[in-house]
Design a protein around this motif. Sequence first.
Motif, PDB file in Angstrom:
ATOM      1  N   GLY A  39       9.283   8.099 -10.206  1.00 57.48           N
ATOM      2  CA  GLY A  39       9.055   6.785 -10.775  1.00 57.48           C
ATOM      3  C   GLY A  39       8.281   5.905  -9.811  1.00 57.48           C
ATOM      4  O   GLY A  39       8.272   6.142  -8.599  1.00 57.48           O
ATOM      5  N   GLY A  40       7.625   4.889 -10.334  1.00 58.00           N
ATOM      6  CA  GLY A  40       6.764   4.054  -9.512  1.00 58.00           C
ATOM      7  C   GLY A  40       7.500   3.265  -8.454  1.00 58.00           C
ATOM      8  O   GLY A  40       6.990   3.082  -7.338  1.00 58.00           O
ATOM      9  N   GLN A  41       8.704   2.772  -8.751  1.00 58.63           N
ATOM     10  CA  GLN A  41       9.431   1.960  -7.777  1.00 58.63           C
ATOM     11  C   GLN A  41       9.828   2.780  -6.557  1.00 58.63           C
ATOM     12  O   GLN A  41       9.570   2.393  -5.415  1.00 58.63           O
ATOM     13  N   LEU A  42      10.472   3.913  -6.785  1.00 56.16           N
ATOM     14  CA  LEU A  42      10.931   4.733  -5.664  1.00 56.16           C
ATOM     15  C   LEU A  42       9.755   5.335  -4.906  1.00 56.16           C
ATOM     16  O   LEU A  42       9.796   5.451  -3.675  1.00 56.16           O
ATOM     17  N   THR A  43       8.701   5.702  -5.619  1.00 49.11           N
ATOM     18  CA  THR A  43       7.514   6.239  -4.950  1.00 49.11           C
ATOM     19  C   THR A  43       6.957   5.236  -3.954  1.00 49.11           C
ATOM     20  O   THR A  43       6.593   5.589  -2.824  1.00 49.11           O
ATOM     21  N   GLY A  44       6.896   3.963  -4.348  1.00 51.49           N
ATOM     22  CA  GLY A  44       6.385   2.944  -3.451  1.00 51.49           C
ATOM     23  C   GLY A  44       7.224   2.780  -2.199  1.00 51.49           C
ATOM     24  O   GLY A  44       6.690   2.603  -1.098  1.00 51.49           O
ATOM     25  N   ARG A  45       8.516   2.864  -2.346  1.00 51.65           N
ATOM     26  CA  ARG A  45       9.384   2.705  -1.185  1.00 51.65           C
ATOM     27  C   ARG A  45       9.291   3.906  -0.254  1.00 51.65           C
ATOM     28  O   ARG A  45       9.289   3.770   0.975  1.00 51.65           O
TER      29      ARG A  45
ATOM     30  N   ARG B 282      -4.908   1.811 -12.072  1.00 55.07           N
ATOM     31  CA  ARG B 282      -3.739   2.621 -11.717  1.00 55.07           C
ATOM     32  C   ARG B 282      -2.580   2.405 -12.688  1.00 55.07           C
ATOM     33  O   ARG B 282      -1.468   2.829 -12.413  1.00 55.07           O
ATOM     34  N   LEU B 283      -2.870   1.753 -13.807  1.00 56.53           N
ATOM     35  CA  LEU B 283      -1.852   1.543 -14.828  1.00 56.53           C
ATOM     36  C   LEU B 283      -2.284   2.050 -16.197  1.00 56.53           C
ATOM     37  O   LEU B 283      -1.468   2.570 -16.959  1.00 56.53           O
ATOM     38  N   LEU B 284      -3.578   1.933 -16.483  1.00 59.22           N
ATOM     39  CA  LEU B 284      -4.100   2.332 -17.790  1.00 59.22           C
ATOM     40  C   LEU B 284      -4.629   3.759 -17.724  1.00 59.22           C
ATOM     41  O   LEU B 284      -5.306   4.144 -16.760  1.00 59.22           O
ATOM     42  N   ALA B 285      -4.324   4.550 -18.734  1.00 57.66           N
ATOM     43  CA  ALA B 285      -4.710   5.959 -18.740  1.00 57.66           C
ATOM     44  C   ALA B 285      -6.216   6.180 -18.858  1.00 57.66           C
ATOM     45  O   ALA B 285      -6.762   7.047 -18.163  1.00 57.66           O
ATOM     46  N   PRO B 286      -6.949   5.437 -19.710  1.00 59.51           N
ATOM     47  CA  PRO B 286      -8.391   5.672 -19.799  1.00 59.51           C
ATOM     48  C   PRO B 286      -9.101   5.221 -18.526  1.00 59.51           C
ATOM     49  O   PRO B 286      -8.551   4.438 -17.739  1.00 59.51           O
ATOM     50  N   PRO B 287     -10.333   5.683 -18.305  1.00 54.37           N
ATOM     51  CA  PRO B 287     -11.100   5.210 -17.154  1.00 54.37           C
ATOM     52  C   PRO B 287     -11.323   3.698 -17.245  1.00 54.37           C
ATOM     53  O   PRO B 287     -11.648   3.167 -18.301  1.00 54.37           O
ATOM     54  N   VAL B 288     -11.130   3.015 -16.132  1.00 52.78           N
ATOM     55  CA  VAL B 288     -11.265   1.558 -16.081  1.00 52.78           C
ATOM     56  C   VAL B 288     -12.414   1.203 -15.145  1.00 52.78           C
ATOM     57  O   VAL B 288     -12.479   1.684 -14.008  1.00 52.78           O
ATOM     58  N   LEU B 289     -13.313   0.362 -15.648  1.00 51.82           N
ATOM     59  CA  LEU B 289     -14.440  -0.083 -14.840  1.00 51.82           C
ATOM     60  C   LEU B 289     -14.103  -1.420 -14.192  1.00 51.82           C
ATOM     61  O   LEU B 289     -13.699  -2.371 -14.866  1.00 51.82           O
ATOM     62  N   VAL B 290     -14.262  -1.492 -12.884  1.00 51.85           N
ATOM     63  CA  VAL B 290     -14.096  -2.743 -12.147  1.00 51.85           C
ATOM     64  C   VAL B 290     -15.338  -2.950 -11.285  1.00 51.85           C
ATOM     65  O   VAL B 290     -16.066  -1.997 -10.978  1.00 51.85           O
ATOM     66  N   ASP B 291     -15.561  -4.168 -10.907  1.00 50.37           N
ATOM     67  CA  ASP B 291     -16.680  -4.490 -10.026  1.00 50.37           C
ATOM     68  C   ASP B 291     -16.340  -4.007  -8.619  1.00 50.37           C
ATOM     69  O   ASP B 291     -15.365  -4.463  -8.019  1.00 50.37           O
ATOM     70  N   ASP B 292     -17.132  -3.084  -8.103  1.00 50.69           N
ATOM     71  CA  ASP B 292     -16.812  -2.532  -6.788  1.00 50.69           C
ATOM     72  C   ASP B 292     -17.480  -3.299  -5.651  1.00 50.69           C
ATOM     73  O   ASP B 292     -17.399  -2.872  -4.492  1.00 50.69           O
ATOM     74  N   ARG B 293     -18.127  -4.405  -5.958  1.00 52.13           N
ATOM     75  CA  ARG B 293     -18.632  -5.250  -4.875  1.00 52.13           C
ATOM     76  C   ARG B 293     -17.462  -5.968  -4.202  1.00 52.13           C
ATOM     77  O   ARG B 293     -16.466  -6.292  -4.841  1.00 52.13           O
ATOM     78  N   LEU B 294     -17.593  -6.223  -2.923  1.00 57.19           N
ATOM     79  CA  LEU B 294     -16.530  -6.873  -2.160  1.00 57.19           C
ATOM     80  C   LEU B 294     -17.054  -8.156  -1.532  1.00 57.19           C
ATOM     81  O   LEU B 294     -18.143  -8.174  -0.944  1.00 57.19           O
ATOM     82  N   ALA B 295     -16.275  -9.208  -1.672  1.00 54.00           N
ATOM     83  CA  ALA B 295     -16.586 -10.472  -1.018  1.00 54.00           C
ATOM     84  C   ALA B 295     -15.715 -10.599   0.219  1.00 54.00           C
ATOM     85  O   ALA B 295     -14.489 -10.713   0.120  1.00 54.00           O
ATOM     86  N   VAL B 296     -16.332 -10.572   1.392  1.00 62.29           N
ATOM     87  CA  VAL B 296     -15.606 -10.613   2.662  1.00 62.29           C
ATOM     88  C   VAL B 296     -16.144 -11.765   3.493  1.00 62.29           C
ATOM     89  O   VAL B 296     -17.313 -11.750   3.901  1.00 62.29           O
TER      90      VAL B 296
ATOM     91  N   GLN C 208       1.453   5.640 -12.911  1.00 64.19           N
ATOM     92  CA  GLN C 208       0.042   5.782 -12.557  1.00 64.19           C
ATOM     93  C   GLN C 208      -0.518   7.032 -13.218  1.00 64.19           C
ATOM     94  O   GLN C 208       0.026   8.135 -13.063  1.00 64.19           O
ATOM     95  N   PRO C 209      -1.623   6.909 -13.969  1.00 67.41           N
ATOM     96  CA  PRO C 209      -2.157   8.063 -14.686  1.00 67.41           C
ATOM     97  C   PRO C 209      -2.832   9.057 -13.743  1.00 67.41           C
ATOM     98  O   PRO C 209      -3.348   8.688 -12.679  1.00 67.41           O
ATOM     99  N   LEU C 210      -2.812  10.298 -14.146  1.00 57.76           N
ATOM    100  CA  LEU C 210      -3.544  11.347 -13.439  1.00 57.76           C
ATOM    101  C   LEU C 210      -4.768  11.671 -14.280  1.00 57.76           C
ATOM    102  O   LEU C 210      -4.675  12.345 -15.302  1.00 57.76           O
TER     103      LEU C 210
ATOM    104  N   ALA D 277      -4.188  10.864  -6.744  1.00 61.47           N
ATOM    105  CA  ALA D 277      -3.580  12.007  -7.436  1.00 61.47           C
ATOM    106  C   ALA D 277      -2.171  12.272  -6.923  1.00 61.47           C
ATOM    107  O   ALA D 277      -1.259  12.561  -7.702  1.00 61.47           O
ATOM    108  N   LEU D 278      -1.968  12.153  -5.621  1.00 63.53           N
ATOM    109  CA  LEU D 278      -0.638  12.378  -5.051  1.00 63.53           C
ATOM    110  C   LEU D 278       0.356  11.322  -5.518  1.00 63.53           C
ATOM    111  O   LEU D 278       1.508  11.632  -5.831  1.00 63.53           O
ATOM    112  N   VAL D 279      -0.084  10.054  -5.570  1.00 64.19           N
ATOM    113  CA  VAL D 279       0.796   8.988  -6.045  1.00 64.19           C
ATOM    114  C   VAL D 279       1.140   9.193  -7.514  1.00 64.19           C
ATOM    115  O   VAL D 279       2.288   8.986  -7.933  1.00 64.19           O
ATOM    116  N   ALA D 280       0.151   9.605  -8.308  1.00 60.44           N
ATOM    117  CA  ALA D 280       0.412   9.852  -9.728  1.00 60.44           C
ATOM    118  C   ALA D 280       1.428  10.977  -9.917  1.00 60.44           C
ATOM    119  O   ALA D 280       2.345  10.870 -10.744  1.00 60.44           O
TER     120      ALA D 280
END
Length: 497
Positions: A78-84, A459-473, A47-49, A68-71
Motif C-alpha cells: 500500500g502507498g502509506q506503508l511503502t512511503g514509510r 503517479r496517481l492516474l493510470a493513463p500517461p500524464v503530460l506535465v510541463d517538464d520545464r523547471l523554474a529555479v 501508483q500505476p505501473l 516501477a519499484l514504488v509501483a
Amino acid sequence: MPSRRVTRVPGRRIAELLVLLLTGWLLWPQRHAGYGLGHDMVFTPHQPLNAGSVGLGSASPRAVPLDALVALAGRLFGGQLTGRIALAVPLVLAGWGMIRLVRACGGCRLPALLLAGGAAVWNPFVIERLALGQWALLWCYGALPWLVLAANRIRTETGRQHWAGLVCALAACAITPTGALIGAAVLLVVGWTRRPTAVAALAGLAALMQLPWLLPAVTSGAAVTSDPHAVAAFAARAERPGGVLGSLLSLGGIWNADVVPASRGDLLGYLTMLAVLAGLVAGLPRIVPRLLAVRLAALAAAGLLLAAAAGLPGLSGLLRWAVRVLPGAGLLRDGQKWLMPFVLLAVLAGGLAVDRLAGRYGTRPAGWYDTHPSGRYGGRPAGRTLVIAVAAAVLPLLLLPDGPATLRTPLTPVHYPAGWRTVAARLAGSGDQVLVLPFASYRSFGWAPGRTVLDPAPRLLAPPVLVDDRLAVNGTLLAGEDPAAARVRDLLRGNPS
C-alpha cells in the motif's frame, strides 16, 4: 552469598539502538496517517505501473527504475506503508553500515560506534536531501558502507561469500541513475584488484547496473542533452559567509535554500566544518588497511571537486559544455549530490578519531562496552570514557539541533481529496493521454500546506500524464526535454507546429 551475573551488551548493539532512535526522531511526522508528499517526494494510494514507470514514455527517464519499484511495492504494502519504508530503511542502513565499517577499519570502542552511527543518520546532507524529498538518493547513501565492506573483502579475499552482499548493495544504489553511477565508482575503486577475473566481474556488474536507466535513455524520444543554464541554477551554494567550499566541507551546500536548516547559517555551521576537518585529520590515518584509506580519500576528493565544480573557474564552463553537448551529462547539474563519498569518509574518519580519543583518555573497554571481536580488552569502563561516549552520541544533535524542525512540514503526510480518487477511478481503464492544467510540473495545494510539490497526477492516474517538464529555479526557467510537452506548450500558446 551467590555472585551476581552481569549481562554484557555489545557496544555495537547500543550504537544500533541509537541509530533506530535517531531515525524515528527525524521521521516522527510520519507517525500520522496519510501519504508522503513534499517537494520531490510523491507517494499515492495506488501508483500505476505503466510505460512511464520504466522510462518508455516521452519524458526523460530520470526516475527509472524508481517509479516501477514504488509501483510494485505499493501493490504489496500500500502507498502509506511503502512511503514509510522508503524513508526509514536507507537511514537505518546508513547507520548500521557505518558502525560495521568503523569496526572493520579498526574502531572498536563504544564512543566511535555511537559517533559513526549517529552522524551517518543525523548530518546536513541527509537532512537537506530528505527535506527536498529526494529520499531515493539516500538509498545509495545508505548502501555505500555495505558496498565498501563487500568490495574491500572481495579485493582482499578469495571465494564467493561476499558477492551476494555486493550485488544487493549495488542494486540499492541503482534505483536512481545518480546512485548507479556513484555505486559503480565506489565498486570499481574500492574493489579493484590484481585478479583479472574479479576485475572483469566487477566491471561487468557495474555496467549491468546502469542498464535500467541507460536503455530507456537510448530509446526515449526525450532530448538526451540538457539546458546548460541548469549548471548555475543547481550549483552548490554557500549557506553562510565564507564561500561554497566551507558549506560543502560541513556536509551541506544544497542548491535549494528553502530546505536548509536555519542553524546552518550561523556559528554551528562553522563548528560543523571544523569538526569534519578535525575528524579527517585525526581519523584518516587510522583507517586500515591503508590502501582502503587511500582509495576512499580519492573518491571523496573527486566527489568534493565535482560538487564544487559549478562554482570554479574553468570547470564551470566545462560542465556547461558537457550538459549542452554530451548525452546524459544532465545528471551532473545538481553538483552537491556528488558529495556523497566525502560524507562517507567524513563520518568514518570522525568515528575513528573519537576511537583514538577514547583510547587515549579512557580505560580499556569491558562488559557491555566491549566491542572488539577478540574480546581481549579487560577492566571496567572509566568515567571519562563514558563521558566521551555520551558526548559522541549527542554531538551530531548539538551541531544540527533543528534537523527535526526542518523536516516537520515536508514529511508530514497528507490525504488526497476525494475528487482525486474519483478521477483516478474513472480513468483507470482509459488508454487516452491526460493533460493537467495549469500546465506546470510543481504545484501548491491547500490540502498540502506549507510546501510546493511535484505534480502527483503522473503517479496517481493510470493513463500517461503530460506535465510541463520545464523547471523554474531561482527565477531561471530551464528548458525542458520532453517533445510532447513542447508541442502542448505550443498549442496552449496558439502556435501549433
